[in-house]
Design an enzyme around this catalytic site. Structure first.
Site, PDB file in Angstrom:
ATOM      1  N   GLU A 121      15.809  -7.140  -3.416  1.00 17.01           N
ATOM      2  CA  GLU A 121      16.090  -6.692  -2.087  1.00 17.01           C
ATOM      3  C   GLU A 121      16.146  -7.352  -0.831  1.00 17.01           C
ATOM      4  O   GLU A 121      17.382  -7.602  -0.193  1.00 17.01           O
ATOM      5  CB  GLU A 121      15.304  -5.398  -1.546  1.00 17.01           C
ATOM      6  CG  GLU A 121      14.987  -4.320  -2.904  1.00 17.01           C
ATOM      7  CD  GLU A 121      14.261  -4.697  -3.768  1.00 17.01           C
ATOM      8  OE1 GLU A 121      13.811  -5.736  -4.209  1.00 17.01           O
ATOM      9  OE2 GLU A 121      13.437  -3.379  -4.318  1.00 17.01           O
TER      10      GLU A 121
ATOM     11  N   LYS B  27      10.299  -4.754 -10.461  1.00 17.03           N
ATOM     12  CA  LYS B  27      11.256  -5.584 -10.064  1.00 17.03           C
ATOM     13  C   LYS B  27      12.086  -6.113 -11.294  1.00 17.03           C
ATOM     14  O   LYS B  27      13.086  -6.421 -11.098  1.00 17.03           O
ATOM     15  CB  LYS B  27      10.370  -6.804  -9.485  1.00 17.03           C
ATOM     16  CG  LYS B  27       9.812  -6.470  -8.063  1.00 17.03           C
ATOM     17  CD  LYS B  27       9.106  -7.741  -7.703  1.00 17.03           C
ATOM     18  CE  LYS B  27       8.564  -7.479  -6.123  1.00 17.03           C
ATOM     19  NZ  LYS B  27       7.862  -8.333  -5.615  1.00 17.03           N
TER      20      LYS B  27
ATOM     21  N   GLY C 279       0.422  -9.509  -0.731  1.00 22.20           N
ATOM     22  CA  GLY C 279       1.351  -8.932   0.086  1.00 22.20           C
ATOM     23  C   GLY C 279       1.100  -7.883   1.114  1.00 22.20           C
ATOM     24  O   GLY C 279       1.133  -8.165   2.140  1.00 22.20           O
ATOM     25  N   ARG C 280       0.195  -7.019   0.642  1.00 24.27           N
ATOM     26  CA  ARG C 280      -0.151  -5.850   1.372  1.00 24.27           C
ATOM     27  C   ARG C 280      -1.311  -6.209   2.255  1.00 24.27           C
ATOM     28  O   ARG C 280      -1.635  -5.415   3.272  1.00 24.27           O
ATOM     29  CB  ARG C 280      -0.452  -4.588   0.640  1.00 24.27           C
ATOM     30  CG  ARG C 280      -1.501  -4.803  -0.510  1.00 24.27           C
ATOM     31  CD  ARG C 280      -1.518  -3.503  -1.562  1.00 24.27           C
ATOM     32  NE  ARG C 280      -2.423  -3.941  -2.501  1.00 24.27           N
ATOM     33  CZ  ARG C 280      -1.849  -4.598  -3.740  1.00 24.27           C
ATOM     34  NH1 ARG C 280      -0.752  -5.180  -3.524  1.00 24.27           N
ATOM     35  NH2 ARG C 280      -2.728  -4.604  -4.632  1.00 24.27           N
TER      36      ARG C 280
ATOM     37  N   LYS D  76       6.946 -13.414   0.233  1.00 24.10           N
ATOM     38  CA  LYS D  76       5.880 -14.047  -0.121  1.00 24.10           C
ATOM     39  C   LYS D  76       6.651 -15.258  -1.395  1.00 24.10           C
ATOM     40  O   LYS D  76       6.199 -16.239  -1.512  1.00 24.10           O
ATOM     41  CB  LYS D  76       4.791 -13.399  -1.014  1.00 24.10           C
ATOM     42  CG  LYS D  76       3.739 -14.323  -1.394  1.00 24.10           C
ATOM     43  CD  LYS D  76       2.403 -13.361  -1.693  1.00 24.10           C
ATOM     44  CE  LYS D  76       1.587 -14.089  -2.663  1.00 24.10           C
ATOM     45  NZ  LYS D  76       0.061 -13.454  -2.965  1.00 24.10           N
TER      46      LYS D  76
ATOM     47  N   GLU E  70      -1.308   1.135  -3.709  1.00 25.84           N
ATOM     48  CA  GLU E  70      -0.865   0.004  -4.392  1.00 25.84           C
ATOM     49  C   GLU E  70      -2.122  -0.677  -5.146  1.00 25.84           C
ATOM     50  O   GLU E  70      -2.430  -1.120  -6.116  1.00 25.84           O
ATOM     51  CB  GLU E  70      -0.164  -1.142  -3.711  1.00 25.84           C
ATOM     52  CG  GLU E  70       0.663  -1.799  -4.586  1.00 25.84           C
ATOM     53  CD  GLU E  70       1.730  -2.662  -3.724  1.00 25.84           C
ATOM     54  OE1 GLU E  70       2.952  -1.882  -3.578  1.00 25.84           O
ATOM     55  OE2 GLU E  70       1.522  -3.655  -3.337  1.00 25.84           O
TER      56      GLU E  70
ATOM     57  N   HIS F 234       2.735  21.344  13.280  1.00 23.67           N
ATOM     58  CA  HIS F 234       3.792  22.531  13.387  1.00 23.67           C
ATOM     59  C   HIS F 234       4.436  22.188  11.929  1.00 23.67           C
ATOM     60  O   HIS F 234       5.697  22.786  11.953  1.00 23.67           O
ATOM     61  CB  HIS F 234       4.795  22.077  14.534  1.00 23.67           C
ATOM     62  CG  HIS F 234       4.064  22.145  15.763  1.00 23.67           C
ATOM     63  ND1 HIS F 234       4.154  23.406  16.721  1.00 23.67           N
ATOM     64  CD2 HIS F 234       3.379  21.584  16.289  1.00 23.67           C
ATOM     65  CE1 HIS F 234       3.389  23.373  17.518  1.00 23.67           C
ATOM     66  NE2 HIS F 234       2.885  22.002  17.755  1.00 23.67           N
TER      67      HIS F 234
HETATM   68  C1  G6Q Z   1       1.907  -6.204  -1.964  1.00 23.54           C
HETATM   69  C2  G6Q Z   1       3.148  -6.160  -3.186  1.00 23.54           C
HETATM   70  C3  G6Q Z   1       4.440  -5.846  -2.739  1.00 23.54           C
HETATM   71  C4  G6Q Z   1       5.278  -7.105  -1.995  1.00 23.54           C
HETATM   72  C5  G6Q Z   1       6.813  -6.806  -2.109  1.00 23.54           C
HETATM   73  C6  G6Q Z   1       7.395  -8.050  -1.580  1.00 23.54           C
HETATM   74  O1  G6Q Z   1       1.095  -6.389  -2.068  1.00 23.54           O
HETATM   75  O2  G6Q Z   1       3.189  -7.200  -4.002  1.00 23.54           O
HETATM   76  O3  G6Q Z   1       4.845  -4.874  -1.914  1.00 23.54           O
HETATM   77  O4  G6Q Z   1       4.866  -7.199  -0.957  1.00 23.54           O
HETATM   78  O5  G6Q Z   1       7.244  -6.672  -3.466  1.00 23.54           O
HETATM   79  O6  G6Q Z   1       7.238  -9.010  -2.299  1.00 23.54           O
HETATM   80  P1  G6Q Z   1       7.748 -10.719  -1.624  1.00 23.54           P
HETATM   81  O7  G6Q Z   1       6.992 -10.704  -0.161  1.00 23.54           O
HETATM   82  O8  G6Q Z   1       7.258 -11.455  -2.726  1.00 23.54           O
HETATM   83  O9  G6Q Z   1       9.217 -10.400  -1.555  1.00 23.54           O
END
Ligand code: G6Q
Length: 554
Positions: free
Chosen positions: A212, A512, A267-268, A206, A353, A384
């Protein structure tokens, strides 16, 4: 502050909990033959049996009163209307617009967002068709065989979970891979399995600033350019999904190959946007439309069903009941469906989150527990492993069992056995086994009295463990869309009751920043041959020990 604890409804539930606590679930069923009919709901193809919960008619009406006091329907309306329901980031949360099926506009800040949403969906569809049909070829003219999605968190968990869940509907030859972890082993092991001539990378972020993702994407680009490809070939092999056009261009991806979305998509909650590109590649544009339609059907239900019949709100109220009145601190997700094996992990992010918060919307501290710990694995495997703790442990762990009536892979009596196991577990968790019946069965097996005495308590099951069962005809794209939207709205309704903001994630943002500072300190110490002393003694000691191990410093 509008804390739920200040409402008369909360006080009414507190006194009620003390009375209800000691009523056995089995006795509730004995006392009311209509219990199953009474405590069930239907929405968007899903059937919910919530009769095996510690509730009575009175409990339900007191819970409904709490939802009314906390204005859950009004808060739903505000979210669907595009109001700024995420005040700490000054944003709307309009993931529902991404699956909006009607020709009506959806406004954010006075502007209809639907034309842009449809334009991106159209571009995604023609791109996916060209890849799926072999018209989009790699730099040597070969068709694409492998897709590698590089993203993390919300840019990974949703598409990964959904492509696994809908594997029976997948394109027959496209293979999907997901790289998220900055641990080099993730990208290195993935690159070993693919060929630069036939691999397409989706860099999904996003913000396009996540370390990463950028590190993995750079490694993938270097690997690609180390083949016989040159810089001009990057455009055929790298596409981006982001809200940040400038950063995409800076990374070296042609913005013609970028699929955009908007800051009002969390994001989520972004699987429904271009972040769902791997899913569309996997199940095709038609399947993706079905997926969106399932989500939209659940949106319609969440907006229109009265509280008493509103599936996400009822599930949220049950979580509040267990977390705040009966002492539960975790919630188990048990999908009896192997294809849903990443669903608990996906829900961990969605719920923890969103509702892992300890202040109200206005910043005042909350005085009660908020989002529970969510965990789980598919059944029957869990049986199990950790189910022992559910049956005989000391924790109260409400659980959602998720099941499809039909298998996507009918084979012998597998599905009948899967169903039998699922239903037998919820039944046993409720009924338990009394000491008397343990003694009786040991006697019938000829066990001597001394041994019976030694064993009987160990083999007694208290039962009384609450469960929900969610049932669907078949887990297809529509059903999955509806299921995800159900949990999104459940999480929202919980947040509405607790009066917390489910749409920000300052803990993630902190993570981050922290790693960047520590990384710099570590590198400086290696470069200068010095010891790090700027953190606490534990962190300093660990950094210095690791630097010494890696670089053989003193
Ligand atoms: C989701 C969070 C988090 C995010 C990641 C990746 O709601 O904000 O999980 O999706 O940190 O972020 P980017 O999509 O910006 O790389």
């Amino acid at each position: 502050m509008n804390a739920p604890t200040d409402t008369p409804a909360w006080a009414a539930l507190s006194s009620h909990a003390a009375e209800q606590k000691n009523i056995k679930l089995v006795d509730r069923f004995k006392a009311d033959e209509q219990r199953f009919e009474k405590f069930q709901l239907k929405a968007a193809g899903w059937f919910l049996d919530y009769s095996k919960n510690h509730i009575s008619d009175e409990t339900l009406s007191r819970l409904v009163a709490l939802a009314e006091a906390q204005q859950v329907p009004e808060k739903f309306a505000a979210m669907f209307r595009g109001d700024t329901v995420n005040p700490t980031e000054g944003r709307a949360a309009l993931h529902s617009a991404l699956r909006h099926q009607k020709p009506t506009p959806v406004q954010v800040g006075g502007e209809d967002v639907m034309p842009d949403i449809r334009a991106v969906l159209d571009r995604m569809s023609s791109f996916c068709d060209s890849v799926r049909e072999g018209r989009w070829v790699g730099y040597t003219g070969k068709r694409i065989s492998d897709i590698v999605n590089i993203g993390i968190g919300g840019s990974d968990l949703g598409p990964l979970m959904a492509t696994e869940a809908l594997a029976p509907f997948a394109h027959e030859s496209l293979r999907l891979h997901f790289v998220s972890n900055v641990d080099g082993s993730h990208i290195v092991s993935t690159l070993k399995r693919v060929d630069p001539e036939t691999t397409l990378f989706i860099v999904a972020s996003k913000t396009f600033t996540t370390i990463e993702t950028l590190t993995n994407a750079n490694t993938a680009k270097t690997w690609f350019l180390e083949s016989s490809a040159d810089k001009n070939d990057v455009a055929r092999h790298f596409v981006a999904v982001s809200t940040n056009e400038a950063k995409v261009a800076e990374f070296g991806i042609d913005t013609k190959n970028m699929f955009g979305f908007w800051d009002w998509v969390g994001g989520r909650y972004s699987l429904w946007s271009a972040i769902g590109l791997p899913l569309m590649l996997c199940i095709g544009p038609h399947g993706f439309k079905q997926f969106l339609a399932g989500g939209a059907a659940m949106d319609e239900h969440a907006q229109t069903a009265p509280i008493q019949q509103n599936m996400p709100t009822i599930l949220a109220l049950l979580t509040v009941w267990y977390s705040n009145f009966l002492g539960a601190s975790s919630h188990l997700i048990a999908p009896y469906d192997q294809y849903l094996h990443r669903f608990p992990a996906y829900l961990q992010q969605l719920t923890m989150e969103s509702n892992g918060k300890s202040v109200h919307v206005d910043g005042t501290p909350v005085s009660i527990s908020t989002g529970p710990i969510v965990w789980g694995e598919p059944g029957t495997n869990g049986q199990h492993a950790y189910f022992q703790l559910l049956h005989q442990g000391t924790h109260l762990i409400p659980a959602d069992f998720i099941l499809a009536a039909e298998s996507c892979n009918p084979c012998g009596n597998h599905h009948e056995l899967l169903i039998a196991n699922c239903l037998a577990q919820t039944e046993a968790l409720m009924n338990g086994k009394t000491t008397e019946s343990v003694v009786e069965s040991l006697r019938a097996a000829g066990t001597d009295e001394a041994e019976i005495d030694a064993l009987k308590q160990h083999r007694t099951f208290e039962g009384n463990r609450p469960t929900n069962t969610l049932l669907v005809q078949r887990l297809d794209p529509y059903a999955l869309g509806a299921l995800i939207a159900l949990y999104e709205h459940k999480v929202f309704a919980e947040a509405a009751i607790w009066n917390i903001n489910p749409f920000d994630q300052w803990g993630v943002e902190l993570g981050k920043q922290l790693a960047t500072r520590l990384y710099d300190d570590m590198q400086t110490a290696v470069r200068e041959g010095t010891q790090v002393a700027s953190h606490d003694s534990s962190t300093n000691g660990l950094i210095n020990r690791i630097n010494a191990a890696r670089h053989r410093l003193a």
